[in-house]
Design a protein around this motif. Sequence first.
Motif, PDB file in Angstrom:
ATOM      1  N   MET A 283       0.764  -1.288  -0.106  1.00  0.00           N
ATOM      2  CA  MET A 283      -0.034  -0.006  -0.034  1.00  0.00           C
ATOM      3  C   MET A 283       0.715   1.226   0.137  1.00  0.00           C
ATOM      4  O   MET A 283       0.343   2.325  -0.532  1.00  0.00           O
ATOM      5  N   VAL A 284       2.081   1.195   0.593  1.00  0.00           N
ATOM      6  CA  VAL A 284       2.866   2.429   0.729  1.00  0.00           C
ATOM      7  C   VAL A 284       4.224   2.457  -0.031  1.00  0.00           C
ATOM      8  O   VAL A 284       4.886   3.560   0.249  1.00  0.00           O
ATOM      9  N   LYS A 285       4.353   1.392  -0.842  1.00  0.00           N
ATOM     10  CA  LYS A 285       5.805   1.437  -1.354  1.00  0.00           C
ATOM     11  C   LYS A 285       5.912   2.503  -2.369  1.00  0.00           C
ATOM     12  O   LYS A 285       7.256   2.818  -2.479  1.00  0.00           O
ATOM     13  N   MET A 286       5.117   3.000  -3.050  1.00  0.00           N
ATOM     14  CA  MET A 286       5.099   4.088  -3.990  1.00  0.00           C
ATOM     15  C   MET A 286       5.546   5.404  -3.294  1.00  0.00           C
ATOM     16  O   MET A 286       6.540   6.172  -3.697  1.00  0.00           O
ATOM     17  N   GLN A 287       5.004   5.702  -2.209  1.00  0.00           N
ATOM     18  CA  GLN A 287       5.332   7.034  -1.261  1.00  0.00           C
ATOM     19  C   GLN A 287       6.574   6.532  -0.648  1.00  0.00           C
ATOM     20  O   GLN A 287       7.389   7.523  -0.565  1.00  0.00           O
ATOM     21  N   LEU A 288       7.004   5.385  -0.201  1.00  0.00           N
ATOM     22  CA  LEU A 288       8.242   5.174   0.309  1.00  0.00           C
ATOM     23  C   LEU A 288       9.531   5.665  -0.658  1.00  0.00           C
ATOM     24  O   LEU A 288      10.414   5.982  -0.551  1.00  0.00           O
ATOM     25  N   SER A 289       9.372   5.099  -1.931  1.00  0.00           N
ATOM     26  CA  SER A 289      10.176   5.337  -3.321  1.00  0.00           C
ATOM     27  C   SER A 289      10.209   6.804  -3.314  1.00  0.00           C
ATOM     28  O   SER A 289      11.345   7.199  -3.493  1.00  0.00           O
ATOM     29  N   LYS A 290       9.412   7.611  -3.388  1.00  0.00           N
ATOM     30  CA  LYS A 290       9.069   9.109  -3.708  1.00  0.00           C
ATOM     31  C   LYS A 290       9.915   9.701  -2.662  1.00  0.00           C
ATOM     32  O   LYS A 290      10.374  10.493  -2.937  1.00  0.00           O
ATOM     33  N   LYS A 291       9.907   9.413  -1.462  1.00  0.00           N
ATOM     34  CA  LYS A 291      10.333  10.099  -0.140  1.00  0.00           C
ATOM     35  C   LYS A 291      11.653   9.606   0.288  1.00  0.00           C
ATOM     36  O   LYS A 291      12.081   9.972   1.290  1.00  0.00           O
ATOM     37  N   ASN A 292      12.315   8.625  -0.378  1.00  0.00           N
ATOM     38  CA  ASN A 292      13.403   8.165  -0.214  1.00  0.00           C
ATOM     39  C   ASN A 292      13.672   7.287   1.050  1.00  0.00           C
ATOM     40  O   ASN A 292      14.479   7.784   2.224  1.00  0.00           O
ATOM     41  N   ILE A 293      12.902   6.689   1.370  1.00  0.00           N
ATOM     42  CA  ILE A 293      12.502   6.139   2.817  1.00  0.00           C
ATOM     43  C   ILE A 293      12.489   4.487   2.579  1.00  0.00           C
ATOM     44  O   ILE A 293      11.907   3.937   1.671  1.00  0.00           O
ATOM     45  N   GLN A 294      13.732   3.877   3.266  1.00  0.00           N
ATOM     46  CA  GLN A 294      13.902   2.276   3.267  1.00  0.00           C
ATOM     47  C   GLN A 294      12.775   1.634   4.128  1.00  0.00           C
ATOM     48  O   GLN A 294      12.562   2.215   5.260  1.00  0.00           O
ATOM     49  N   TRP A 295      12.378   0.568   3.670  1.00  0.00           N
ATOM     50  CA  TRP A 295      11.614  -0.322   4.424  1.00  0.00           C
ATOM     51  C   TRP A 295      12.436  -1.502   5.085  1.00  0.00           C
ATOM     52  O   TRP A 295      12.849  -2.109   4.398  1.00  0.00           O
ATOM     53  N   ARG A 296      12.221  -1.748   6.442  1.00  0.00           N
ATOM     54  CA  ARG A 296      12.987  -2.904   6.962  1.00  0.00           C
ATOM     55  C   ARG A 296      12.128  -3.550   7.993  1.00  0.00           C
ATOM     56  O   ARG A 296      11.438  -2.910   8.840  1.00  0.00           O
ATOM     57  N   HIS A 297      11.735  -4.698   7.634  1.00  0.00           N
ATOM     58  CA  HIS A 297      10.739  -5.368   8.548  1.00  0.00           C
ATOM     59  C   HIS A 297      11.544  -6.560   9.115  1.00  0.00           C
ATOM     60  O   HIS A 297      12.483  -7.432   8.486  1.00  0.00           O
ATOM     61  N   GLU A 298      11.152  -7.095  10.290  1.00  0.00           N
ATOM     62  CA  GLU A 298      11.593  -8.334  11.039  1.00  0.00           C
ATOM     63  C   GLU A 298      10.541  -9.170  11.568  1.00  0.00           C
ATOM     64  O   GLU A 298       9.828  -8.607  12.377  1.00  0.00           O
ATOM     65  N   LEU A 299      10.740 -10.405  11.132  1.00  0.00           N
ATOM     66  CA  LEU A 299       9.782 -11.561  11.821  1.00  0.00           C
ATOM     67  C   LEU A 299      10.388 -12.854  11.927  1.00  0.00           C
ATOM     68  O   LEU A 299      11.481 -13.184  10.951  1.00  0.00           O
ATOM     69  N   PRO A 300      10.066 -13.414  12.828  1.00  0.00           N
ATOM     70  CA  PRO A 300      10.730 -14.982  13.038  1.00  0.00           C
ATOM     71  C   PRO A 300      10.463 -15.810  11.809  1.00  0.00           C
ATOM     72  O   PRO A 300       9.329 -15.348  10.856  1.00  0.00           O
ATOM     73  N   GLN A 301      11.150 -16.668  11.718  1.00  0.00           N
ATOM     74  CA  GLN A 301      10.796 -17.753  10.386  1.00  0.00           C
ATOM     75  C   GLN A 301       9.405 -18.138  10.642  1.00  0.00           C
ATOM     76  O   GLN A 301       8.943 -18.384   9.612  1.00  0.00           O
ATOM     77  N   LYS A 302       9.261 -18.624  11.964  1.00  0.00           N
ATOM     78  CA  LYS A 302       7.707 -19.186  11.915  1.00  0.00           C
ATOM     79  C   LYS A 302       6.953 -17.889  11.910  1.00  0.00           C
ATOM     80  O   LYS A 302       7.111 -17.032  12.801  1.00  0.00           O
TER      81      LYS A 302
END
Length: 418
Positions: A283-302
């Motif tokens: 939903m937000v990847k276009m806004q992230l790209s335009k505003k030079n914001i990196q997305w980083r998420h952390e989830l366990p393997q399970k």
Amino acid sequence: MKIKNPSLEFLIKTIVSLLAIIITLGITSTALYVEYKDRLNAEMKQLKEVSSLVRYLSTSEATLLVNKVGKNWVFTNTQNPDGEFLTLRTADGFQWNVTLDRKKIFSEMLLNRRLVIVMGMIGLLLALEIAILLAYSLTRPLKAIAWTCQQVSSGKWTHIPGNPSKFKEIQILKETFNSMVDQLKKLHERERQVARAERLAALGQLVAGVSHEIRNPLAAMRVHLDLLSETVSEEGKPSLMVLDQEIDRLNSTVSQLLNFARPKALVKGPVSLRELFGWTFNMVKMQLSKKNIQWRHELPQKDIYVWGDRDKLQQMLLNLVLNAIKAMEETGGTLEIKAIEETDFALLSIKDHGPGIPEELIDRIFDPFFTTRPDGTGLGLPLVLQIVQMHEGSIEVDPGPGAEFKIQLPLYREGGRN
């Protein structure tokens, strides 16, 4: 002119130090005085014994005897009217006026008792150090309590800092004070919830009364705008586009008001956090790209599953992510989102690298219609709080710099909710 009251620490240091000085000097000076008087008496006794002997001796014999035993005596051949003295007369008629050399006796005594004086000074220094430590140990908890009272009076629910006190009474005071702060914080939160509920009730009545009146004109405006778009010239189309966007914004605001004032019942089920994070990113990847914001998420393997309403949780997470993007739109940075599984809850964290939330505003960010942005409605974070509470979760905010929202949501286990 207002006289400043002395601090308790200063008074304790002063009083205990004075007592230490008086006691140390008193004991030392008394001991030295007693020994000095004993030495004077011993010298005077010896002088009297010599006086009774020299009358039977010649002058030369008496001189040898006096020089041998009279190291602390003062001799003169003339009559000395001042001071205490004895007259020594020899068998051949020669005489001396003899008195005690008190300064020499006192100096010798100090020299012989220098260890006692040194020990007394060491004892005095130790007493002064004890006074400082005693004043510090007694006043430090009071200073901590005073500092905590200032923090609480400014709206910060802070516990008394420091390790447990060695003094039972002070420890009881700290525990009681911290418990009082916790109770006041809970009472404050209840009052805010009651006030928020009253505002929501008023909002519900207002929205119920005006939403119909607002949406009908908006629908008519949309129909006529579509009709105009077929006949308007090319020069007028930009204006129509602006009108179209503003109508959409008004519709969105009315929808937010309706959803917030009269939330729909939850349709609960297992919700995958991995899917929830993925949907939000799309939903937000276009806004992230335009505003030079990196997305980083952390989830366990399970994967982690929570028990909740998928649509509501998507709305909650999207609002938080959009707020984080707004906070970093000028500086860019990294938007961090992660989840971990705890005993009974899943803990979600959404952290930006923006300027953070001012401490004076931290208690108001969840109030309806409170916003610091000119184009904001003040309903995003209140809606987030409402969704979290509907899921029987909790939310905490670390104001930053770099605001971080931590949300606890109930876990889903096989067979139903945990």
